[in-house]
Design an enzyme around this catalytic site. Structure first.
Site, mmCIF file in Angstrom:
data_model
loop_
_atom_site.group_PDB
_atom_site.id
_atom_site.type_symbol
_atom_site.label_atom_id
_atom_site.label_comp_id
_atom_site.label_asym_id
_atom_site.label_seq_id
_atom_site.Cartn_x
_atom_site.Cartn_y
_atom_site.Cartn_z
ATOM 1 N N HIS A 169 0.812 -1.227 0.000
ATOM 2 C CA HIS A 169 0.000 0.000 0.000
ATOM 3 C C HIS A 169 0.838 1.266 0.000
ATOM 4 C CE1 HIS A 169 -4.053 -1.749 0.696
ATOM 5 N NE2 HIS A 169 -3.309 -2.787 1.044
ATOM 6 N N ASP A 376 3.533 9.506 -0.838
ATOM 7 C CA ASP A 376 2.314 8.890 -0.324
ATOM 8 C C ASP A 376 1.933 7.759 -1.269
ATOM 9 O OD1 ASP A 376 0.059 8.574 1.242
ATOM 10 O OD2 ASP A 376 -0.453 10.703 1.232
#
Ligand SMILES: O=P(O)(O)OC[C@H]1O[C@H](O[C@H]2O[C@H](CO)[C@@H](O)[C@H](O)[C@H]2O)[C@H](O)[C@@H](O)[C@@H]1O
Ligand SMILES: O=c1ccn([C@@H]2O[C@H](COP(=O)(O)OP(=O)(O)O)[C@@H](O)[C@H]2O)c(=O)[nH]1
Length: 737
Positions: A169, A376
């Site tokens: 992720h 991110d």
């Protein structure tokens, strides 16, 4: 389920279970399923799934049975119990203190020690055992995120047939950053025990493939990695959100009334929203500096602009996060002090989490969202902002360092490090025409409503199911059953054994001169070659001198320079296989090989009597392969044989090939009474080329690969296992005589 034929269960493994659990004062346990992104993503799957994870706290021994029962019966979850020390070192120590900063390009913040690494291994082992205990043959296992990178390998050791997928992720950094990690090989090998590895973006996938090539020397292609005996598929699966949840929340009276209330409070102002965990990757200092710059460059915004910044508390027991909190609070105080007035604060700073109603209302009333992450993995806030817009068609200002930026091309992109540019972009967003805002918003909405969380979950599981079948099909040749061959050898009357050398009898090495045969190998060949029923040959690209020196005194046949020279077992004399050979090509080709050697650091050039070989094993793996392809192109149209080896490229006179010598032995005239042929390595004849042979033929490749061979052995150590067993039989036979 999503694929015909998949009848098993999906076992989802993540560090945290999506359930909050509480022991009430009366001793009873209460539990509540949370509604995180992963829960939404998996809700689209019709398959029967079980979730395995840690509950977030140490559970007393006496409570474990009850907790397990509640989680299983009410939520289909299986808890993993970790001691406080292991949990802390695994989560705060290694996952968030080492992997998190490093994977977000902050190697200076990494705090590595062996103790936390050991806890990481231990936690991954405990997780694997829990999965191993429940795994059934048809199940698929889907492992999530950086806390669990070793799990696929450990689970595979416990359950060799497990079919595992892994999704990361967070970003996978460039191999230049990743290689800082002391346990970099272990992490890569851990992941590579999967059928499918998924990333949010193509960049992350590319970085991973490069790390595999550079760090473990694996062969990679754009969609996967050849690792040990398997092909590991690598794919891009950008995660999405559940837009319906936001659409529904927006319609509720409670949220509608909150929207009215907030709109009234900020009447006459432009509102920019920031929703971030208070994490150093979110670029909060950079965001605040840009706000300050906005007021400096555009003083007219004073009194007409507010930033509502929600900073969700996160990982407060890690030092870096506490330092960040202080820094952010100081910046907020300074900007409000400088640009605020009685009754006006340019920044509304909330260090707290907000519930989904409040969050949706805040998104809705804002004229722009400002996302300034310095790295991110994806950033879901960006997508949530888009689907929460109704009349305003607010503008998304998005850092180019988020995974989301790769798919949200309707956003105003920023480099958060460029303060001037960010200030400029905020001004642009807040002054953008209605038409432009509507157009950008529509484009973004189309993407987010199509690429939803459930689209992501279904897509990954579907691909995992396919990959788990393809991985089996890709190399369809069976493994050699060594003991079965030994039995046939025992019963045979006359045998012929032929071996390639490098990569077959001895592992490849950085320096070919170091690949001498081991004493064990020489001793085995000595016994085998003295068995009158057995003939042995070694077929190599090595030169005559080297082979004679290594195997002198042994009664074995040798073929040097890939078939150019041949020595019969009983003889000491080498024979040139094709007597009159035109070697004038050497003068023309030598400068080419020298040119590539000079321009490829780490490579070297070996000149033999009939053969040139260029070795690039020690060169940069990616540059070496590019150079090899280039050199190959130069050699392609010449009347010469190009030999593509393992990190080598060779060229020799046309008309000779590695099997030339063997053809003399077993094709032209099969030795009388021969009933057993074993050919191991790359340089042998295919059984279909043998003339009317009644006996047993084994053609074996070393390393599972696509080949015409009938069997494979994994590596030279397995070849040695076979050789040792054959030697034992021959030794017993000779002694019996
Ligand atoms: O709760 P934590 O242990 O502090 O973990 C932090 C967050 O991790 C996950 O975020 C990551 O995955 C997101 C979805 O794929 C991605 O958008 C983001 O960029 C990643 O950092 C998790 O989804 C969050 O809930 C956690 O807060
Ligand atoms: O008080 C809040 C504010 C936001 N969020 C949610 O936290 C997630 C943040 O995900 P993102 O991918 O943007 O970043 P991460 O925090 O995972 O790094 C989003 O779904 C938000 O809705 C939350 O749980 N509590």
């Amino acid at each position: 389920m999503t694929e015909p034929g998949f009848s098993g269960r999906l076992i989802v493994v993540s560090n945290r279970l999506p359930v909050s659990l509480k022991k009430e004062p009366d001793g009873k346990w209460t539990s509540k399923m949370s509604s995180g992104g992963l829960v939404a993503a998996l809700s689209g799957l019709k398959s029967n799934f079980i979730w395995v994870g840690w509950i977030g706290a140490e559970i007393e021994e006496d409570d474990r049975e009850e907790v397990t029962r509640i989680l299983r019966d009410n939520h289909n979850c299986i808890p993993v119990f970790l001691s406080e020390k292991v949990a802390n070192d695994h989560y705060n120590g290694f996952s968030n203190g080492v992997l998190w900063p490093l994977f977000h390009y902050l190697p200076g913040d990494v705090d590595y020690d062996d103790d936390i690494w050991n806890s990481y291994v231990e936690a991954n082992t405990i997780f694997s055992q829990v999965v191993a205990d429940i795994l059934e043959p048809d199940d698929l296992v889907w492992v999530h995120d950086y806390h669990m990178m070793l799990m696929p390998e450990i689970l595979k050791q416990k359950c060799p047939d497990a079919r595992i997928g892994f999704f990361l992720h967070i970003p996978f950094p460039s191999s230049e950053i990743f290689r800082v990690l002391p346990c970099r090989k272990e992490i890569l090998m851990g992941m590579l025990n999967c059928c499918l590895i998924g990333f949010h973006t193509y960049d992350y996938a590319r970085h991973f493939l490069k790390a595999c090539t550079r760090i473990i020397g694996a062969e990679t292609v754009p969609n996967g990695v050849y690792f040990k005996d398997k092909f590991v598929q690598v794919g891009v699966f950008p995660v999405g959100i559940d837009p319906d949840k936001f659409f529904e929340t927006l319609q509720t009276p409670k949220v509608q009334s909150r929207i009215k209330e907030l709109s009234k409070s900020f009447e006459g102002m432009k509102v920019v929203i920031g929703i971030d965990r208070l994490d150093y990757i979110k670029g909060l200092p950079q965001k605040l500096q840009a706000i300050e710059k906005l007021f400096q460059n555009y003083p007219e915004w004073k009194g007409k602009f507010v930033l509502i910044q929600v900073a969700v508390p996160s990982r407060q027991d890690v030092d870096e996060y506490q330092k960040l909190k202080k820094e952010v609070e100081e910046l907020v105080g300074r900007i409000n002090g400088l640009y605020g007035s009685l009754g006006y604060s340019p920044i509304h700073y909330l260090f707290q989490s907000v519930d989904s109603d409040e969050l949706t209302a805040l998104y809705n009333i804002s004229d722009a969202a400002l996302i300034s992450s310095i790295r991110d993995g994806m950033n879901l806030v960006a997508q949530e902002y888009i689907v929460s817009q109704t009349d305003k068609k607010g503008v998304l200002i998005l850092s180019e360092f988020t995974g989301a930026s790769q798919s949200l091309s309707g956003a105003v992109m920023i480099n958060p490090w460029n303060t001037e540019e960010v200030a400029e972009s905020i001004n642009t967003a807040l002054t953008m025409s209605k038409e432009e805002r509507e157009e950008k918003h529509q484009m973004l909405l189309n993407y987010v409503t199509k690429h939803t969380a459930s689209h992501w979950g279904l897509g990954f599981v579907r691909e995992l199911y396919k990959a788990s079948h393809q991985a089996e099909k890709i190399f369809s040749i069976p493994k050699l059953d060594i003991d079965q061959v030994v039995e046939v050898y025992k019963k045979s009357k006359r045998r012929l054994l032929a071996f390639a050398y490098d990569g077959t009898l001895i592992p490849y090495s950085n320096l070919p001169t170091l690949c001498r045969p081991t004493q064990e190998l020489v001793d085995c060949f000595d016994v085998l070659s003295n068995d009158p029923k057995t003939d042995i040959y070694i077929l190599s690209g090595r030169d005559k001198k080297t082979l004679s020196e290594w195997f002198c005194g042994l009664n074995i046949g040798l073929s040097a320079e890939y078939g150019c020279f041949f020595k019969e077992p009983q003889s000491d004399d080498w024979e040139q296989v094709v007597p009159s050979m035109d070697l004038s090509w050497k003068e023309t080709i030598r400068p080419l090989f020298k040119y590539f050697t000079l321009r490829t650091p780490g490579s070297f050039f070996e000149e033999k009597e009939m053969l040139f070989t260029w070795h690039y094993r020690n060169a940069d793996p990616i540059f070496g392969s590019i150079q090899a392809r280039e050199l190959h192109l130069h050699l392609d149209n010449l009347p010469l044989d190009v030999i593509v080896g393992n990190k080598t490229l060779g060229v020799r006179s046309y008309n000779i090939n590695p099997t030339t010598s063997m053809r003399r032995v077993i094709q032209d005239s099969i030795p009388e009474g021969l009933d057993f042929i074993l050919l191991i390595g790359d340089t042998h004849i295919h059984p279909s080329e043998l003339p009317q042979f009644e006996g047993k033929v084994y053609t074996i490749s070393v390393g599972k690969k696509n080949s015409k061979d009938s069997f494979y052995l994994s590596d030279p150590s397995e070849v040695m296992e076979l050789v040792t067993k054959l030697e034992k039989i021959s030794s017993e036979e000779v002694q019996l005589k």
